[in-house]
Scaffold this active site. Structure first.
Site, mmCIF file in Angstrom:
data_model
loop_
_atom_site.group_PDB
_atom_site.id
_atom_site.type_symbol
_atom_site.label_atom_id
_atom_site.label_comp_id
_atom_site.label_asym_id
_atom_site.label_seq_id
_atom_site.Cartn_x
_atom_site.Cartn_y
_atom_site.Cartn_z
ATOM 1 N N ASP A 123 0.832 -1.080 0.163
ATOM 2 C CA ASP A 123 0.076 0.057 -0.070
ATOM 3 C C ASP A 123 0.965 1.415 -0.065
ATOM 4 O OD1 ASP A 123 -2.428 -1.439 -0.131
ATOM 5 O OD2 ASP A 123 -3.005 -0.884 1.954
ATOM 6 N N ARG A 154 -3.366 0.239 -9.715
ATOM 7 C CA ARG A 154 -2.339 1.201 -9.305
ATOM 8 C C ARG A 154 -0.939 1.382 -9.772
ATOM 9 N NH1 ARG A 154 -3.262 0.461 -2.426
ATOM 10 N NH2 ARG A 154 -5.433 0.810 -2.439
#
Length: 193
Positions: A123, A154
């Site tokens: 993350d 992402r």
């Protein structure tokens, strides 16, 4: 299929146990939960290390220091606490003091580009990518394939954003390379995805 972010599963299991429902075992493919009932109790929640990474990145890029209170490397259940190891390897000083974590970097000190396996704390890869734009050589981030399946792809999102800001990137299904050249940085409008 293997559990992609085992530290998050372990953290959830620890918290479940704190509230009365134990985890018998966690391995790469399975979580076994003991029967039980949740019990209420007072509980202190540690700061979110994914979000804290944005603030810890500020002195890495700008110099100076920042202190985030009520957190500890030794007591954190979050895999994202490893972001601090990356900052240390890049050239920042990370210290525990005043009931918190302080990150600092001497003004003018150049960050080091690294090769980093982001397994277990992916993350924070986007924050690492932003910091890597100011390193002395390319930074290669690995173990990112599962981040392509989150709210958005992402890897694609950060690559497109950095490219619009003047940063050259290269990506594979499982990696992102940031090739820094501060002289080419520019302002731009980027898609937040």
């Amino acid at each position: 299929q293997a559990i992609a972010n085992k530290p998050y599963v372990q953290m959830t299991g620890k918290l479940m146990g704190d509230f009365g429902v134990g985890i018998e075992k966690i391995n790469d493919h399975e979580v076994k939960i003991n029967p039980g009932c949740y019990q209420s109790r007072d509980f202190v929640i540690e700061p979110d290390m994914s979000t804290a990474s944005y603030f810890f990145a500020m002195p890495a890029i700008l110099g100076g220091e920042i202190l985030i209170k009520n957190c500890s490397r030794a007591n954190s259940l979050q895999g994202d606490i490893r972001f601090l190891e990356v900052l240390e390897k890049m050239g920042c000083l990370v210290q525990e003091k005043n009931n918190g974590i302080c990150v600092s970097k001497e003004p003018g000190k150049i960050l080091k580009g690294l090769e980093i396996d982001m397994a277990g704390f992916s993350d924070t890869f986007m924050t690492v990518a932003a910091v890597a734009c100011f390193a002395d050589r390319p930074t290669i981030l690995k173990s990112l394939a599962h981040t392509r399946l989150q709210e958005s792809d992402r890897v694609k999102a950060i690559s497109e954003g950095l490219e619009k800001l003047g940063v050259k990137t290269e990506s594979t299904q499982d990696s992102l390379t940031i090739i820094p050249d501060p002289t080419k940085l520019k302002g731009a409008v980027v898609n937040s995805f």
